[in-house]
Structures are given as structure tokens and as C-alpha cells.
Design a protein around this motif. Structure first.
Motif, PDB file in Angstrom:
ATOM      1  N   LEU A  56       0.928  -1.271  -0.166  1.00 14.48           N
ATOM      2  CA  LEU A  56       0.084  -0.053  -0.081  1.00 14.48           C
ATOM      3  C   LEU A  56       0.817   1.191  -0.085  1.00 14.48           C
ATOM      4  N   LEU A  57       2.042   1.200   0.874  1.00 16.88           N
ATOM      5  CA  LEU A  57       3.003   2.419   0.802  1.00 16.88           C
ATOM      6  C   LEU A  57       3.574   2.698  -0.458  1.00 16.88           C
ATOM      7  N   VAL A  58       3.939   1.558  -0.993  1.00 17.54           N
ATOM      8  CA  VAL A  58       4.366   1.721  -2.692  1.00 17.54           C
ATOM      9  C   VAL A  58       3.509   2.316  -3.480  1.00 17.54           C
ATOM     10  N   ARG A  59       2.257   1.737  -3.555  1.00 16.71           N
ATOM     11  CA  ARG A  59       1.312   1.993  -4.717  1.00 16.71           C
ATOM     12  C   ARG A  59       0.590   3.453  -4.294  1.00 16.71           C
ATOM     13  N   ALA A  60       0.917   4.074  -3.077  1.00 16.66           N
ATOM     14  CA  ALA A  60       0.289   5.192  -2.609  1.00 16.66           C
ATOM     15  C   ALA A  60       1.136   6.431  -3.371  1.00 16.66           C
ATOM     16  N   ARG A  61       2.486   6.303  -3.804  1.00 19.41           N
ATOM     17  CA  ARG A  61       2.978   7.429  -4.251  1.00 19.41           C
ATOM     18  C   ARG A  61       2.641   7.671  -5.900  1.00 19.41           C
ATOM     19  N   ALA A  62       2.739   8.973  -5.909  1.00 24.33           N
ATOM     20  CA  ALA A  62       2.172   9.425  -7.434  1.00 24.33           C
ATOM     21  C   ALA A  62       2.861   8.897  -8.438  1.00 24.33           C
ATOM     22  N   SER A  63       4.224   8.826  -8.096  1.00 28.33           N
ATOM     23  CA  SER A  63       5.102   8.333  -9.332  1.00 28.33           C
ATOM     24  C   SER A  63       4.702   6.905  -9.613  1.00 28.33           C
ATOM     25  N   VAL A  64       4.557   5.978  -8.698  1.00 25.43           N
ATOM     26  CA  VAL A  64       4.050   4.644  -9.118  1.00 25.43           C
ATOM     27  C   VAL A  64       2.687   4.730  -9.556  1.00 25.43           C
ATOM     28  N   ARG A  65       1.747   5.506  -9.349  1.00 32.02           N
ATOM     29  CA  ARG A  65       0.518   5.458  -9.630  1.00 32.02           C
ATOM     30  C   ARG A  65       0.426   5.956 -11.009  1.00 32.02           C
ATOM     31  N   LEU A  66       1.239   6.996 -11.498  1.00 31.95           N
ATOM     32  CA  LEU A  66       1.375   7.431 -12.875  1.00 31.95           C
ATOM     33  C   LEU A  66       2.006   6.429 -13.984  1.00 31.95           C
ATOM     34  N   SER A  67       3.006   5.977 -13.341  1.00 32.20           N
ATOM     35  CA  SER A  67       3.764   5.042 -14.343  1.00 32.20           C
ATOM     36  C   SER A  67       3.182   3.538 -14.292  1.00 32.20           C
ATOM     37  N   GLY A  68       2.597   3.183 -13.259  1.00 32.44           N
ATOM     38  CA  GLY A  68       1.872   1.794 -13.218  1.00 32.44           C
ATOM     39  C   GLY A  68       3.183   0.939 -12.773  1.00 32.44           C
ATOM     40  N   ALA A  69       4.256   1.224 -12.362  1.00 25.37           N
ATOM     41  CA  ALA A  69       5.454   0.568 -12.222  1.00 25.37           C
ATOM     42  C   ALA A  69       6.323   0.929 -10.841  1.00 25.37           C
ATOM     43  N   ALA A  70       6.847   0.055 -10.202  1.00 32.35           N
ATOM     44  CA  ALA A  70       7.449   0.112  -8.921  1.00 32.35           C
ATOM     45  C   ALA A  70       8.880   0.754  -9.205  1.00 32.35           C
ATOM     46  N   GLY A  71       9.339   1.512  -8.422  1.00 35.54           N
ATOM     47  CA  GLY A  71      10.755   2.336  -8.504  1.00 35.54           C
ATOM     48  C   GLY A  71      11.732   0.806  -8.473  1.00 35.54           C
ATOM     49  N   TRP A  72      12.943   1.342  -8.656  1.00 35.19           N
ATOM     50  CA  TRP A  72      13.980   0.428  -8.817  1.00 35.19           C
ATOM     51  C   TRP A  72      14.525   0.276  -7.311  1.00 35.19           C
ATOM     52  N   ARG A  73      14.463   1.256  -6.565  1.00 38.70           N
ATOM     53  CA  ARG A  73      14.569   1.143  -5.148  1.00 38.70           C
ATOM     54  C   ARG A  73      13.631   0.188  -4.344  1.00 38.70           C
ATOM     55  N   ASP A  74      12.375   0.129  -4.772  1.00 41.17           N
ATOM     56  CA  ASP A  74      11.390  -0.889  -4.318  1.00 41.17           C
ATOM     57  C   ASP A  74      11.884  -1.949  -4.657  1.00 41.17           C
ATOM     58  N   ILE A  75      12.244  -2.457  -5.916  1.00 46.45           N
ATOM     59  CA  ILE A  75      12.515  -3.696  -6.311  1.00 46.45           C
ATOM     60  C   ILE A  75      13.715  -4.347  -5.677  1.00 46.45           C
ATOM     61  N   ALA A  76      14.587  -3.493  -5.565  1.00 49.99           N
ATOM     62  CA  ALA A  76      15.806  -4.076  -4.658  1.00 49.99           C
ATOM     63  C   ALA A  76      15.491  -4.185  -3.215  1.00 49.99           C
ATOM     64  N   GLY A  77      14.999  -3.477  -2.852  1.00 48.60           N
ATOM     65  CA  GLY A  77      14.651  -3.695  -1.301  1.00 48.60           C
ATOM     66  C   GLY A  77      13.754  -4.866  -1.249  1.00 48.60           C
ATOM     67  N   LEU A  78      12.421  -4.785  -1.783  1.00 49.67           N
ATOM     68  CA  LEU A  78      11.534  -5.799  -1.410  1.00 49.67           C
ATOM     69  C   LEU A  78      11.751  -6.988  -2.118  1.00 49.67           C
ATOM     70  N   GLY A  79      12.665  -6.939  -3.016  1.00 54.33           N
ATOM     71  CA  GLY A  79      13.103  -8.386  -3.729  1.00 54.33           C
ATOM     72  C   GLY A  79      14.214  -9.163  -2.852  1.00 54.33           C
ATOM     73  N   LEU A  80      14.979  -8.293  -2.376  1.00 57.64           N
ATOM     74  CA  LEU A  80      15.955  -8.791  -1.382  1.00 57.64           C
ATOM     75  C   LEU A  80      15.320  -9.210  -0.234  1.00 57.64           C
ATOM     76  N   TRP A  81      14.201  -8.664   0.467  1.00 49.64           N
ATOM     77  CA  TRP A  81      13.543  -9.047   1.545  1.00 49.64           C
ATOM     78  C   TRP A  81      12.653 -10.514   1.161  1.00 49.64           C
ATOM     79  N   HIS A  82      12.214 -10.357   0.168  1.00 48.01           N
ATOM     80  CA  HIS A  82      11.264 -11.543  -0.381  1.00 48.01           C
ATOM     81  C   HIS A  82      12.433 -12.797  -0.253  1.00 48.01           C
ATOM     82  N   LEU A  83      13.381 -12.409  -0.877  1.00 49.76           N
ATOM     83  CA  LEU A  83      14.485 -13.835  -1.007  1.00 49.76           C
ATOM     84  C   LEU A  83      14.843 -14.225   0.227  1.00 49.76           C
ATOM     85  N   VAL A  84      15.093 -13.234   1.258  1.00 53.14           N
ATOM     86  CA  VAL A  84      15.384 -13.702   2.859  1.00 53.14           C
ATOM     87  C   VAL A  84      14.240 -14.731   3.329  1.00 53.14           C
TER      88      VAL A  84
END
Length: 163
Positions: A56-84
Motif C-alpha cells: 500500500l505504501l508503494v502504491r500510494a506514491r504518485a510516481s508509481v500510480r502515474l507510471s504503473g510501475a514500482a521504482g528500482w529502489r522498491d525492487i531492490a529492497g523488496l526483492g531482497l526481503w522476499h529472498l530472505v
């Protein structure tokens, strides 16, 4: 861009898949260990709630809503967390507590990072320019354009008694 869009779509299903993986991993790899079961009853709901909140925090950002895509910082952090979290599901006794600590710290860092990004996008920005002598100033903002009047403008003064 495709990877960022796919990752954004993965966030909500991950809230269900990752806790389910922890249950499956407990059944397959831990085989009834009491401590692992106790940890699982705390961790699975925590992972679910954390993932929903982070999504919800990621989707709340205007840049994510406009582009329909997560940021690279989100992908790196959440991706690593998912792997852990996936690695935790193997319940390897040698790495379990290190991965557990890493997952908790990772979740806290992700919350801070997501809130920070949301705050920075929500508050806007102020541009400060500097004159040649070093004086700083904020450039004037352009207001809404005035409607153009066509033809004559008639001004009617107000009648006040006694004037």
C-alpha cells in the motif's frame, strides 16, 4: 519498465504466497520442531501484514500510480526481503536466526524507505535560485491565467448612504 510493472503486480500476491511458503517449508523441512512452529505462528501473520502495508505504501506514491510501475529502489529492497523470507522457509538451523534477524531489520528498513519516498513525493519541492552575488531567492510561481475579457468592462460603484 516491464520488470517494474510485473513487480508491482507481484506485491499483493506475495502477501499470500510468502506466508504460505513458510507453512509449506515448515511441513517439508522442519518436520514438527516446536520452536519452528512457535516462530511460524508469529512470523506468517507478520509477513502477511507487513507485505500488505508495504504494498500500500508503494502504491500510494504518485510516481508509481502515474507510471504503473514500482521504482528500482522498491525492487531492490523488496526483492531482497522476499529472498530472505524464501530462505527462511527452508528452516536451516545454521542460518535460521541470522536470516530471521535480517528479515526483521529488512522489514523495518523497507517501512522507513517507503515512508521516506512517499513523504518526499507528497510534500513537493521548492526551487531555490541564487543570484550572481550569492543571494538566494525563490522564483515566483505562475498563478492561474486570468480570463480574458472581450469587449468593454463596466464597473458599477456601490452606493453607500452618506457618501
Amino acid at each position: 519498465m516491464v520488470l517494474r510493472r510485473v513487480f508491482l503486480r507481484w506485491l499483493f500476491p506475495a502477501a499470500f504466497v510468502l506466508p504460505l511458503w513458510l507453512f509449506v517449508g515448515w511441513i517439508v523441512f522442519a518436520g514438527g520442531s516446536g520452536w519452528a512452529l512457535l516462530w511460524l505462528l508469529i512470523a506468517a501473520p507478520t509477513v502477511f501484514v507487513s507485505e500488505i502495508l508495504l504494498s500500500l505504501l508503494v502504491r500510494a506514491r504518485a510516481s508509481v500510480r502515474l507510471s504503473g510501475a514500482a521504482g528500482w529502489r522498491d525492487i531492490a529492497g523488496l526483492g531482497l526481503w522476499h529472498l530472505v523470507i524464501v530462505a527462511l522457509g527452508f528452516y536451516d538451523a545454521r542460518l535460521f536466526f541470522a536470516l530471521l534477524a535480517l528479515s526483521v531489520v529488512g522489514a523495518l528498513v523497507l517501512f522507513w524507505s517507503s515512508l521516506s519516498q512517499l513523504w518526499n513525493e507528497a510534500r513537493g519541492s521548492v526551487t531555490v535560485l541564487h543570484a550572481q552575488d550569492g543571494t538566494a531567492y525563490i522564483p515566483p510561481t505562475s498563478g492561474p491565467p486570468r480570463p480574458r475579457t472581450v469587449g468593454d468592462v463596466i464597473v458599477v460603484p456601490e452606493n453607500r448612504p452618506g457618501h
